[in-house]
Design a protein around this motif. Structure first.
Motif, PDB file in Angstrom:
ATOM      1  N   ASP A  51       0.833  -1.201   0.000  1.00 12.81           N
ATOM      2  CA  ASP A  51       0.000   0.000   0.000  1.00 12.81           C
ATOM      3  C   ASP A  51       0.869   1.252   0.000  1.00 12.81           C
ATOM      4  N   ASN A  52       0.239   2.366  -0.249  1.00 15.96           N
ATOM      5  CA  ASN A  52       0.939   3.646  -0.163  1.00 15.96           C
ATOM      6  C   ASN A  52       0.847   4.193   1.261  1.00 15.96           C
ATOM      7  N   SER A  53       1.904   4.859   1.704  1.00 14.31           N
ATOM      8  CA  SER A  53       1.943   5.455   3.035  1.00 14.31           C
ATOM      9  C   SER A  53       1.992   6.972   2.897  1.00 14.31           C
ATOM     10  N   ILE A  54       1.313   7.626   3.809  1.00 14.81           N
ATOM     11  CA  ILE A  54       1.353   9.095   3.847  1.00 14.81           C
ATOM     12  C   ILE A  54       1.659   9.523   5.266  1.00 14.81           C
ATOM     13  N   ILE A  55       2.760  10.217   5.431  1.00 14.37           N
ATOM     14  CA  ILE A  55       3.178  10.735   6.738  1.00 14.37           C
ATOM     15  C   ILE A  55       3.089  12.249   6.682  1.00 14.37           C
ATOM     16  N   GLN A 106       7.258  -1.088   1.502  1.00 13.70           N
ATOM     17  CA  GLN A 106       7.951  -2.364   1.655  1.00 13.70           C
ATOM     18  C   GLN A 106       8.377  -2.557   3.112  1.00 13.70           C
ATOM     19  N   PRO A 107       8.633  -3.795   3.514  1.00 12.62           N
ATOM     20  CA  PRO A 107       9.079  -4.034   4.889  1.00 12.62           C
ATOM     21  C   PRO A 107      10.306  -3.198   5.265  1.00 12.62           C
ATOM     22  N   GLY A 108      11.178  -2.961   4.304  1.00 10.08           N
ATOM     23  CA  GLY A 108      12.370  -2.161   4.564  1.00 10.08           C
ATOM     24  C   GLY A 108      12.076  -0.693   4.836  1.00 10.08           C
TER      25      GLY A 108
END
Lengths: 114, 112
Positions: free
Chosen positions: B17-21, B81-83
């Motif tokens: 998924d995409n992340s937004i911070i 990604q997990p990284g």
């Protein structure tokens, strides 16, 4: 290049003891700085230097001394350690020269004061 | 005074998924805004920066958006990604100097 190196990685002190956190960079950067990082908080600037022989205070300078005798090294001294100085300390360097440039951080020193 | 803060302390996203911070700042005199990634036991690592006269800047899988009207910037990570699991900090600085002002950080956790 090794980048920014810090020693030691871990240190435990007793209240009142003194010690020096070492920071060195091999990128010929003029700007160097020290930050502390406490749980739940961002990094806070302790002291910084815009070149050899020049140092200035940051946001939280009390209890810390610095000097900059060479371009490569920027040691941070705790003259009389206090439990409030338990933190993770990061050194950073950048080109400086009075303009914004990318800064590079060292791996940190985790200090515990008992 | 100058301060940079984050809306959320933790963010959990599904891998892919995409992340937004998000990040808010108070000092409109800041000239650059920078995002750092900090993995456990390591120092902050530069991700991307944006100058105050820009609205958007893209890097590899990351995009930073700056809204000066509401003093807000965000970091978007595509195909998380997990990284990418780490704490992300925003910081601000004036072009006349190098003194960074950091926000408190958002921890990004990536679910497999």
């Amino acid at each position: 290049n090794a980048g920014v190196t810090q020693t030691p990685k871990f240190q435990v002190l007793k209240t009142g003891q003194s010690m020096t956190l070492q920071c060195a960079q091999d990128m010929n950067h003029e700007y160097m700085s020290w930050y502390r990082q406490d749980p739940g908080m961002g990094l806070r600037l302790i002291h910084y230097s815009v070149g050899a022989g020049i140092t200035d205070q940051g946001e939280v300078p009390n209890g810390y001394n610095v000097s900059r005798s060479t371009t490569e090294d920027f040691p941070l001294r705790l003259l009389s350690a206090a439990p409030s100085q338990t933190s993770v300390y990061f050194c950073a360097s950048g080109l400086g020269r009075g303009t914004y440039n990318e800064q590079f951080f060292g791996p940190g020193t985790r200090l515990t004061v008992l | 005074g100058e301060s940079v803060g984050l809306h959320l302390p933790t963010l959990s996203v599904q891998e892919g998924d995409n992340s937004i911070i998000n990040c808010a700042y108070s000092n409109s005199a800041s000239d650059y805004f920078i995002w750092y990634k900090q993995e456990s036991g390591k120092g902050p690592q530069f991700i991307i920066d944006i100058r105050s006269n820009m609205d958007k800047r893209q890097g590899q899988r990351v995009t930073v958006l700056l809204n000066k009207t509401v003093k807000h910037l965000s970091l978007q990570i595509a195909a998380t990604q997990p990284g990418d699991s780490a704490v992300y900090f925003c910081a601000s600085v004036r072009s006349s100097g190098d003194k960074l002002t950091f926000g408190t950080g958002t921890r990004l956790a990536v679910r497999p």
